[in-house]
Scaffold this motif. Sequence first.
Motif, mmCIF file in Angstrom:
data_model
loop_
_atom_site.group_PDB
_atom_site.id
_atom_site.type_symbol
_atom_site.label_atom_id
_atom_site.label_comp_id
_atom_site.label_asym_id
_atom_site.label_seq_id
_atom_site.Cartn_x
_atom_site.Cartn_y
_atom_site.Cartn_z
ATOM 1 N N THR A 19 0.866 -1.107 0.169
ATOM 2 C CA THR A 19 0.025 0.104 0.296
ATOM 3 C C THR A 19 0.468 1.320 0.051
ATOM 4 O OG1 THR A 19 -1.792 -1.192 1.198
ATOM 5 C CG2 THR A 19 -2.204 0.732 1.291
ATOM 6 N N PHE A 20 1.751 1.416 0.786
ATOM 7 C CA PHE A 20 2.472 2.880 0.886
ATOM 8 C C PHE A 20 3.697 2.724 -0.556
ATOM 9 C CE2 PHE A 20 6.862 4.270 1.851
ATOM 10 C CZ PHE A 20 6.879 5.680 1.758
ATOM 11 N N VAL A 21 3.944 1.342 -0.225
ATOM 12 C CA VAL A 21 4.858 1.676 -2.362
ATOM 13 C C VAL A 21 4.034 2.109 -3.226
ATOM 14 C CG1 VAL A 21 6.612 0.413 -3.340
ATOM 15 C CG2 VAL A 21 6.972 -0.311 -1.255
ATOM 16 N N GLY A 22 2.973 1.372 -2.743
ATOM 17 C CA GLY A 22 1.771 1.586 -4.776
ATOM 18 C C GLY A 22 1.711 3.784 -4.168
ATOM 19 N N LEU A 23 1.403 3.494 -3.311
ATOM 20 C CA LEU A 23 -0.051 4.951 -3.407
ATOM 21 C C LEU A 23 1.892 5.981 -3.132
ATOM 22 C CD1 LEU A 23 -1.756 4.861 0.142
ATOM 23 C CD2 LEU A 23 -2.662 5.278 -2.128
ATOM 24 N N VAL A 24 2.856 5.862 -3.279
ATOM 25 C CA VAL A 24 4.025 6.862 -3.783
ATOM 26 C C VAL A 24 4.190 6.605 -5.193
ATOM 27 C CG1 VAL A 24 6.059 6.750 -3.263
ATOM 28 C CG2 VAL A 24 5.404 5.935 -0.990
ATOM 29 N N LEU A 25 4.255 5.450 -5.934
ATOM 30 C CA LEU A 25 4.093 5.273 -7.017
ATOM 31 C C LEU A 25 3.812 6.144 -7.596
ATOM 32 C CD1 LEU A 25 5.394 1.777 -7.642
ATOM 33 C CD2 LEU A 25 6.499 3.515 -7.626
ATOM 34 N N GLY A 26 2.331 6.267 -7.245
ATOM 35 C CA GLY A 26 0.498 6.667 -7.289
ATOM 36 C C GLY A 26 0.734 8.481 -8.087
ATOM 37 N N GLY A 27 1.858 9.049 -5.942
ATOM 38 C CA GLY A 27 2.128 10.149 -6.265
ATOM 39 C C GLY A 27 3.043 10.820 -7.574
ATOM 40 N N VAL A 28 3.949 9.597 -7.427
ATOM 41 C CA VAL A 28 4.724 10.407 -8.438
ATOM 42 C C VAL A 28 4.428 10.167 -10.091
ATOM 43 C CG1 VAL A 28 6.674 9.371 -9.618
ATOM 44 C CG2 VAL A 28 6.668 9.058 -7.012
ATOM 45 N N LEU A 29 3.929 9.033 -10.770
ATOM 46 C CA LEU A 29 2.573 9.377 -11.509
ATOM 47 C C LEU A 29 2.104 10.342 -11.223
ATOM 48 C CD1 LEU A 29 2.996 7.493 -14.192
ATOM 49 C CD2 LEU A 29 1.277 6.390 -12.619
ATOM 50 N N GLY A 30 1.296 10.793 -10.382
ATOM 51 C CA GLY A 30 0.129 11.727 -10.605
ATOM 52 C C GLY A 30 1.506 13.090 -11.163
ATOM 53 N N TRP A 31 2.474 13.352 -10.618
ATOM 54 C CA TRP A 31 3.180 14.503 -10.481
ATOM 55 C C TRP A 31 3.837 14.315 -11.661
ATOM 56 C CZ3 TRP A 31 4.041 18.944 -7.899
ATOM 57 C CH2 TRP A 31 4.766 19.772 -8.726
ATOM 58 N N GLN A 32 4.037 13.375 -12.433
ATOM 59 C CA GLN A 32 4.789 13.362 -14.294
ATOM 60 C C GLN A 32 3.718 13.324 -14.998
ATOM 61 O OE1 GLN A 32 6.740 9.305 -13.773
ATOM 62 N NE2 GLN A 32 8.529 9.935 -13.055
ATOM 63 N N SER A 33 2.567 13.223 -14.372
ATOM 64 C CA SER A 33 1.814 13.419 -16.041
ATOM 65 C C SER A 33 0.699 14.898 -15.724
ATOM 66 C CB SER A 33 -0.090 12.345 -15.762
ATOM 67 O OG SER A 33 0.180 12.353 -14.292
ATOM 68 N N THR A 34 1.036 15.384 -14.288
ATOM 69 C CA THR A 34 0.213 16.527 -14.321
ATOM 70 C C THR A 34 1.435 17.702 -13.628
ATOM 71 O OG1 THR A 34 -0.454 16.294 -11.942
ATOM 72 C CG2 THR A 34 -2.040 15.170 -13.672
ATOM 73 N N GLY A 35 2.463 16.986 -13.260
ATOM 74 C CA GLY A 35 2.910 18.597 -12.862
ATOM 75 C C GLY A 35 2.113 20.343 -11.985
ATOM 76 N N THR A 36 1.632 19.285 -11.121
ATOM 77 C CA THR A 36 0.804 20.127 -10.218
ATOM 78 C C THR A 36 0.335 18.880 -8.937
ATOM 79 O OG1 THR A 36 -1.389 19.357 -10.803
ATOM 80 C CG2 THR A 36 -0.575 21.384 -11.871
ATOM 81 N N VAL A 37 0.684 19.962 -7.635
ATOM 82 C CA VAL A 37 0.050 19.359 -6.578
ATOM 83 C C VAL A 37 -1.606 18.957 -6.298
ATOM 84 C CG1 VAL A 37 -0.192 20.160 -3.768
ATOM 85 C CG2 VAL A 37 1.541 20.565 -4.930
ATOM 86 N N SER A 38 -2.773 19.615 -7.032
ATOM 87 C CA SER A 38 -3.705 19.498 -7.459
ATOM 88 C C SER A 38 -3.571 17.954 -7.776
ATOM 89 C CB SER A 38 -4.635 20.401 -7.769
ATOM 90 O OG SER A 38 -4.541 20.004 -8.716
ATOM 91 N N THR A 40 -1.280 15.670 -8.460
ATOM 92 C CA THR A 40 -1.291 14.151 -7.910
ATOM 93 C C THR A 40 -1.271 14.136 -6.910
ATOM 94 O OG1 THR A 40 1.496 15.868 -8.426
ATOM 95 C CG2 THR A 40 1.009 14.298 -6.712
ATOM 96 N N LEU A 41 -2.468 14.914 -6.004
ATOM 97 C CA LEU A 41 -3.208 14.913 -4.661
ATOM 98 C C LEU A 41 -4.298 13.733 -5.337
ATOM 99 C CD1 LEU A 41 -3.691 17.819 -2.589
ATOM 100 C CD2 LEU A 41 -2.502 15.613 -1.712
ATOM 101 N N THR A 42 -5.196 13.759 -6.646
ATOM 102 C CA THR A 42 -5.395 12.942 -7.240
ATOM 103 C C THR A 42 -5.923 11.915 -7.729
ATOM 104 O OG1 THR A 42 -7.046 15.184 -7.946
ATOM 105 C CG2 THR A 42 -7.750 13.004 -9.523
ATOM 106 N N VAL A 43 -4.749 11.725 -8.655
ATOM 107 C CA VAL A 43 -4.047 10.670 -9.057
ATOM 108 C C VAL A 43 -3.851 9.261 -7.368
ATOM 109 C CG1 VAL A 43 -2.449 9.143 -10.200
ATOM 110 C CG2 VAL A 43 -2.812 11.119 -10.628
#
Length: 356
Positions: A19-38, A40-43
């Motif tokens: 769960t921890f690793v997956g959510l971190v990866l999700g956050g990284v993926l969100g930042w790479q795809s959107t470039g915004t904090v909002s 990243t939080l959505t992903v």
Amino acid sequence: MSSSSSSTLGYFRWAFIVTFVGLVLGGVLGWQSTGTVSGTLTVFFICAVLAVLEISLSFDNAIVNANKLKDMTPVWQQRFLTWGILIAVFGMRIVFPLLIVVIAAGIGPIDAIVLAASRPEEYSRIMHEAHLPIAAFGGTFLMMVGLTFFFNHEKDVHWVEFLESRVARFATIKGVEIAFVLLLIMLFSQLLPEADASTFVHAAVYGLLTFLLVEVLGGVLDASQKTMSEAAKGGLGAFIYLEVLDASFSFDGVIGAFALTQNLFIIAIGLGIGAMYVRSMTIMLVEKGTLAEYRYLEHGAFYAILILSVIMYVQTLYHIPEVITGLGGAGLIGLSLWSSIRYNRREQAHGAEALT
């Protein structure tokens, strides 16, 4: 914290890590795809919701897995809980959606990955168009799993007594559950447009044949292993059965996930996290003997399977939110757990009266 609660949490150690690793990866993926904090939080939030969705849809999966695993040897139990989880996470959550697009769009696997990464809306459209045959196949397989549990003349523990006792008596009629499923297939095919009806019937029949072939193959493999070594019984055949069963459970979650996001990689992270909790619940149920302790828990799971199979059929006509599917199954299992606790209390009270 009590030792009991500590030991229970211990079963979920790997699930927490994933769960921890997956959510971190999700956050990284969100930042790479959107470039915004909002963004990243959505992903991050979508990954969490998908994990919860998978867990809610798979309570019954864990119980049925545990029911089968308790009769398997430790070697095959371990193989299912290692190889099986790899197949469940990578096979059903990543390879399966790609395979659908490969077949439906007539493109190569590499092209399907490129499509998922560069044109997620087109990828999602193809997945949704493939929903009809997937629902027919998965719904039929799960319906046979549920009916086989109830159409069993040796079944002597009944939760809904007036219904289950009568159904068990009909089990002496050979092929009664197959006839029932075929009748339901024909009924639903009449409600669909002509073009869809043909697709539905073909996919449903393939689901029925798959169940029968897995049953036959499982019996042959386990019988042959038993002749070679008594210790090998409940092995490869049961393993194959559980893998196909897990695949059927996964269909609904994978398709439903595209309603939240069209990004295959976010879906894989969210559903993969959920799959790890299902594995942890399965291990806990087997090792703690929960199925034996709670008399009606299996019944609740198999009722949930039957309802899920009917919902998958109905989804070929109308959209039913996955939240309803998950809550319905979880509710039935909760009700069966409550009934089991009440039964245990009554038995303890009767035992105490007998001693006085």
